[in-house]
Design an enzyme around this catalytic site. Structure first.
Site, PDB file in Angstrom:
ATOM      1  CG  HIS A  47       8.152  -1.727   4.151  1.00  0.00           C
ATOM      2  ND1 HIS A  47       7.297  -2.752   4.459  1.00  0.00           N
ATOM      3  CD2 HIS A  47       7.434  -0.587   4.367  1.00  0.00           C
ATOM      4  CE1 HIS A  47       6.122  -2.251   4.826  1.00  0.00           C
ATOM      5  NE2 HIS A  47       6.189  -0.942   4.798  1.00  0.00           N
ATOM      6  CD  GLU A  76       2.828  -1.722   6.501  1.00  0.00           C
ATOM      7  OE1 GLU A  76       2.673  -0.550   6.862  1.00  0.00           O
ATOM      8  OE2 GLU A  76       3.089  -2.046   5.320  1.00  0.00           O
ATOM      9  CG  HIS A 122       0.295   3.905   7.946  1.00  0.00           C
ATOM     10  ND1 HIS A 122      -0.713   3.196   7.352  1.00  0.00           N
ATOM     11  CD2 HIS A 122       1.453   3.267   7.630  1.00  0.00           C
ATOM     12  CE1 HIS A 122      -0.198   2.170   6.679  1.00  0.00           C
ATOM     13  NE2 HIS A 122       1.111   2.183   6.833  1.00  0.00           N
ATOM     14  CG  HIS A 167      -0.297  -0.095   2.540  1.00  0.00           C
ATOM     15  ND1 HIS A 167      -0.740  -0.926   3.553  1.00  0.00           N
ATOM     16  CD2 HIS A 167       0.779   0.554   3.063  1.00  0.00           C
ATOM     17  CE1 HIS A 167       0.033  -0.769   4.625  1.00  0.00           C
ATOM     18  NE2 HIS A 167       0.960   0.124   4.349  1.00  0.00           N
TER      19      HIS A 167
HETATM   20  C1  DHB Z   1       6.127   3.310   2.420  1.00  0.00           C
HETATM   21  C2  DHB Z   1       5.638   2.041   2.770  1.00  0.00           C
HETATM   22  C3  DHB Z   1       4.536   1.917   3.622  1.00  0.00           C
HETATM   23  O1  DHB Z   1       4.016   0.729   4.016  1.00  0.00           O
HETATM   24  C4  DHB Z   1       3.905   3.057   4.107  1.00  0.00           C
HETATM   25  O2  DHB Z   1       2.813   2.898   4.889  1.00  0.00           O
HETATM   26  C5  DHB Z   1       4.389   4.314   3.779  1.00  0.00           C
HETATM   27  C6  DHB Z   1       5.508   4.442   2.938  1.00  0.00           C
HETATM   28  C7  DHB Z   1       7.290   3.468   1.486  1.00  0.00           C
HETATM   29  O3  DHB Z   1       7.971   2.485   1.141  1.00  0.00           O
HETATM   30  O4  DHB Z   1       7.517   4.602   1.040  1.00  0.00           O
HETATM   31 FE    FE Z   2       2.478   1.003   5.565  1.00  0.00          FE
END
Ligand code: DHB
Ligand code: FE
Length: 286
Positions: free
Chosen positions: A192, A239, A59, A12
């Protein structure tokens, strides 16, 4: 009775919203990612769900660190987005299905999941980006039931707990007397990390392991603690809890119909999957 037709897992990342607005689908950076949605569009056109039950993490838009439920479920007939912080267009409101939400809430609490129930709930990019990816046209032809899982402030729920939450939701959907076609969605991930010294961290091998296991052996993933997960998948890789709940909600025989994995989109390993949920009744008829 309601049936669970299958599931979609997708990232997302907010910058996808900007890429959509600027029509960058065929840019070399974006093309391999957007291509992964061709099958999703085909599957949705064929499967025609009425409702999407969306497992996602807020978030800091609707819930902040001062009051943060572990699990929250929307019980509204409309959800607005006010997620303006990423420079992305603010999404259109999405219709809800309050009657189904209340059925799920009743079933969850009876099943000892004491969820926070929200008759007013703002949704952020973790819902709107997947919607825009799944239905690129002007109409999003489903109602949603958003189910929020805390992936932000520790202690987070365990992988096992999220799988069980999903299973409880799956049983609850199947006990809903209306003839609805329900799909389940898990958003976020995969590996991530957005901040700290490991910002930009991605773990391709671990992501592949998760995508392999979640189809037929989701319980095998419950041996990892949340802290293992942060180590192996990055601080926002947690996540994946949303994916565990999505998988749990599919009560039939699950198979992977498509998988796309592309790194990176922004800071994130972007996975797009479609799962079929072959119900017991169908298996008997076959
Ligand atoms: C990014 C990834 C995310 O899951 C999010 O909520 C906000 C930013 C990113 O990789 O930029
Ligand atoms: Fe996210």
């Amino acid at each position: 009775m309601a049936v669970i037709v299958g599931g979609v897992g997708t990232t997302h990342v907010p910058s996808i919203g900007k890429a959509i607005a600027e029509k960058k689908h065929n840019d070399p950076y974006w093309k391999p990612f957007f291509k992964g949605f061709d099958y999703v569009h085909y599957w949705l056109a064929r499967t025609k769900p009425d409702v999407a039950v969306v497992f996602y993490n807020d978030h800091g838009l609707n819930f902040f660190l001062d009051k943060l439920p572990t699990f929250a479920i929307g019980a509204a007939n409309e959800y607005r987005s006010e997620d303006e912080g990423w420079g992305i267009p603010v999404s259109r409101p999405i219709p809800g299905d309050a009657a189904l939400s209340w059925h799920l809430i009743n079933a969850l609490v009876a099943d000892e999941f004491d969820v926070t129930m929200c008759q007013d709930m703002l949704i952020d990019h973790a819902v709107t980006i997947p919607m825009a990816l799944m239905w690129p046209g002007p109409i999003w032809p489903v109602r949603i039931v958003p189910i929020e899982i805390n992936t932000v402030q520790h202690p987070l729920p365990t992988l096992a707990r999220c799988l069980k939450l999903g299973r409880s939701i799956g049983r609850a959907i199947e006990s809903y007397p209306q003839d609805l076609r329900v799909m389940v969605v898990g958003t976020g991930g995969l590996s991530h990390q957005l901040d700290g010294t490991r910002a930009g961290y991605i773990n391709k091998e671990f992501d592949a392991h998760c995508l392999d296991k979640i189809v037929g052996e989701p319980d095998a993933l419950t041996r990892y603690s949340v802290h293992d997960w942060v180590q192996l998948s990055g601080s926002q890789g947690v996540e994946f809890l949303n994916w565990m709940a999505m998988r749990g909600a599919m009560t039939g025989r699950v198979s992977e119909l498509s998988r796309n994995y592309h790194i990176p989109i922004s800071n994130t390993a972007a996975a797009t999957v479609v799962y079929d949920n072959q119900r017991q009744a169908e298996r008997k008829a076959a």
